[in-house]
Design a protein around this motif. Structure first.
Motif, PDB file in Angstrom:
ATOM      1  N   LEU A 177      43.274  24.581  27.134  1.00 49.17           N
ATOM      2  CA  LEU A 177      44.541  25.068  27.668  1.00 49.17           C
ATOM      3  C   LEU A 177      44.316  25.823  28.975  1.00 49.17           C
ATOM      4  CD1 LEU A 177      47.565  25.478  27.504  1.00 49.17           C
ATOM      5  CD2 LEU A 177      47.165  27.440  25.982  1.00 49.17           C
ATOM      6  N   VAL A 178      43.228  26.599  29.046  1.00 46.49           N
ATOM      7  CA  VAL A 178      42.904  27.319  30.284  1.00 46.49           C
ATOM      8  C   VAL A 178      42.790  26.345  31.457  1.00 46.49           C
ATOM      9  CG1 VAL A 178      41.095  28.644  31.463  1.00 46.49           C
ATOM     10  CG2 VAL A 178      41.778  29.265  29.138  1.00 46.49           C
ATOM     11  N   GLU A 179      42.142  25.206  31.225  1.00 42.08           N
ATOM     12  CA  GLU A 179      41.970  24.224  32.298  1.00 42.08           C
ATOM     13  C   GLU A 179      43.301  23.625  32.728  1.00 42.08           C
ATOM     14  OE1 GLU A 179      39.104  23.398  34.006  1.00 42.08           O
ATOM     15  OE2 GLU A 179      38.470  25.237  32.992  1.00 42.08           O
ATOM     16  N   ARG A 180      44.200  23.426  31.785  1.00 45.65           N
ATOM     17  CA  ARG A 180      45.523  22.883  32.137  1.00 45.65           C
ATOM     18  C   ARG A 180      46.339  23.894  32.940  1.00 45.65           C
ATOM     19  NH1 ARG A 180      47.019  18.146  29.949  1.00 45.65           N
ATOM     20  NH2 ARG A 180      45.802  17.296  28.201  1.00 45.65           N
ATOM     21  N   VAL A 181      46.227  25.159  32.578  1.00 45.76           N
ATOM     22  CA  VAL A 181      46.974  26.202  33.286  1.00 45.76           C
ATOM     23  C   VAL A 181      46.502  26.326  34.732  1.00 45.76           C
ATOM     24  CG1 VAL A 181      47.413  28.695  33.358  1.00 45.76           C
ATOM     25  CG2 VAL A 181      47.576  27.467  31.190  1.00 45.76           C
ATOM     26  N   LYS A 182      45.237  26.007  34.981  1.00 45.32           N
ATOM     27  CA  LYS A 182      44.705  26.081  36.343  1.00 45.32           C
ATOM     28  C   LYS A 182      45.418  25.135  37.307  1.00 45.32           C
ATOM     29  CE  LYS A 182      39.948  27.499  35.284  1.00 45.32           C
ATOM     30  NZ  LYS A 182      38.514  27.073  35.328  1.00 45.32           N
ATOM     31  N   ASP A 183      46.126  24.155  36.778  1.00 45.52           N
ATOM     32  CA  ASP A 183      46.830  23.197  37.639  1.00 45.52           C
ATOM     33  C   ASP A 183      48.191  23.721  38.103  1.00 45.52           C
ATOM     34  OD1 ASP A 183      44.777  21.349  37.462  1.00 45.52           O
ATOM     35  OD2 ASP A 183      45.613  20.375  35.690  1.00 45.52           O
TER      36      ASP A 183
END
Length: 272
Positions: free
Chosen positions: A64-70
């Protein structure tokens, strides 16, 4: 990782060592030899680690952290926890939907500080000095998830693991007359240090609980018996425990077993 500094510590004590030498059906991590090549001790390595479920939850939160980075809004987000149960990580499909909701909320003109999504509540973090929204580095949103590290720190699981090692190698040590040493260390997420092992060996009445950011729930029961603190006595077939720190320079500390049937070579004890 503990195997390598354990081997280095044995060399620093002047020993020659062989990695995974076969003894029948067993292969202890290190076989200690004298200058002539004759075995003088067996060393088995044990690393105390968090449960696999902990790493699985951390991996799920990281997705989820990686998705939020977008999301091109430089705010720092966290997620509100529960006080009555642990906060479970979202699965892959839910994480995708959450990221879509957060993108819509963060890029709207409403300037909200709390965002509900699929059973979770996400919050904009504020600077404790200015009370203003914290700015993420760069130009993208940053999610700080629960750490999953909250737990009671105890050496009892380590002691149980050591006893399993002793049970596995008991017959071999009796047949060969070689002392068995367990080189023990702990993953940093456990919070376990040599002082907890020492407390358990002494029967000291102490307790430690660790937290990190986002932790709001301890799911392990805490039992305090002031008159009967837990105590561990090393098995007679164990020559001692070589504690290996999990951070550079990976220092070691020797804890001999005063009741060992086969004592360890004198070089295991540091010079005084």
């Amino acid at each position: 990782m503990i195997e390598l500094p354990a081997g280095a510590a044995l060399r620093e004590r002047g020993f020659n060592i062989e990695y995974e030498q076969r003894w029948g059906t067993l292969t202890p991590d290190w076989t200690v030899t004298d200058p002539a090549g004759s075995p003088i001790a067996l060393v088995e390595v044990l690393t105390h680690s968090p449960p696999k479920a902990t790493f699985s939850r951390m991996k799920a939160w990281h997705a989820l952290v990686e998705r939020v980075k977008d999301i091109p809004v430089p705010l720092v987000l966290t997620v509100a926890g529960h006080r009555d149960r642990p906060l479970e990580a979202p699965d892959a499909q839910t994480a995708k939907k959450i990221a879509r909701d957060l993108r819509r909320w963060l890029m709207s003109p409403l300037h909200m500080i709390s965002f509900p999504s699929h059973g979770y509540t996400f919050l904009v973090m504020a600077d404790h000095r200015t009370r203003r929204a914290m700015q993420a580095p760069g130009m993208a949103a940053c999610l700080v998830p629960p750490s999953q590290m909250a737990r009671v720190v105890s050496a009892q699981p380590l002691a149980a693991g050591i006893e399993k090692k002793v049970s596995r190698y008991r017959e071999l040590t009796q047949e060969t007359g070689l002392p068995l040493v367990v080189a023990a260390g702990a993953h940093k997420f456990t919070g376990l240090e040599v002082r907890q092992l020492d407390d358990l060996l002494r029967g000291a009445n102490s307790i430690r609980v660790q937290f990190d950011f986002g932790d709001s729930f301890i799911h392990e029961p805490i039992e305090m018996q002031p008159d009967r603190p837990p105590r561990w006595t090393m098995p007679d077939d164990l020559a001692g425990v070589l504690w290996v720190d999990n951070t550079f320079p990976f220092t070691t500390q020797w804890r001999p077993n005063p009741h060992a049937l086969i004592p360890a070579p004198a070089a295991f004890s540091p010079p005084t």
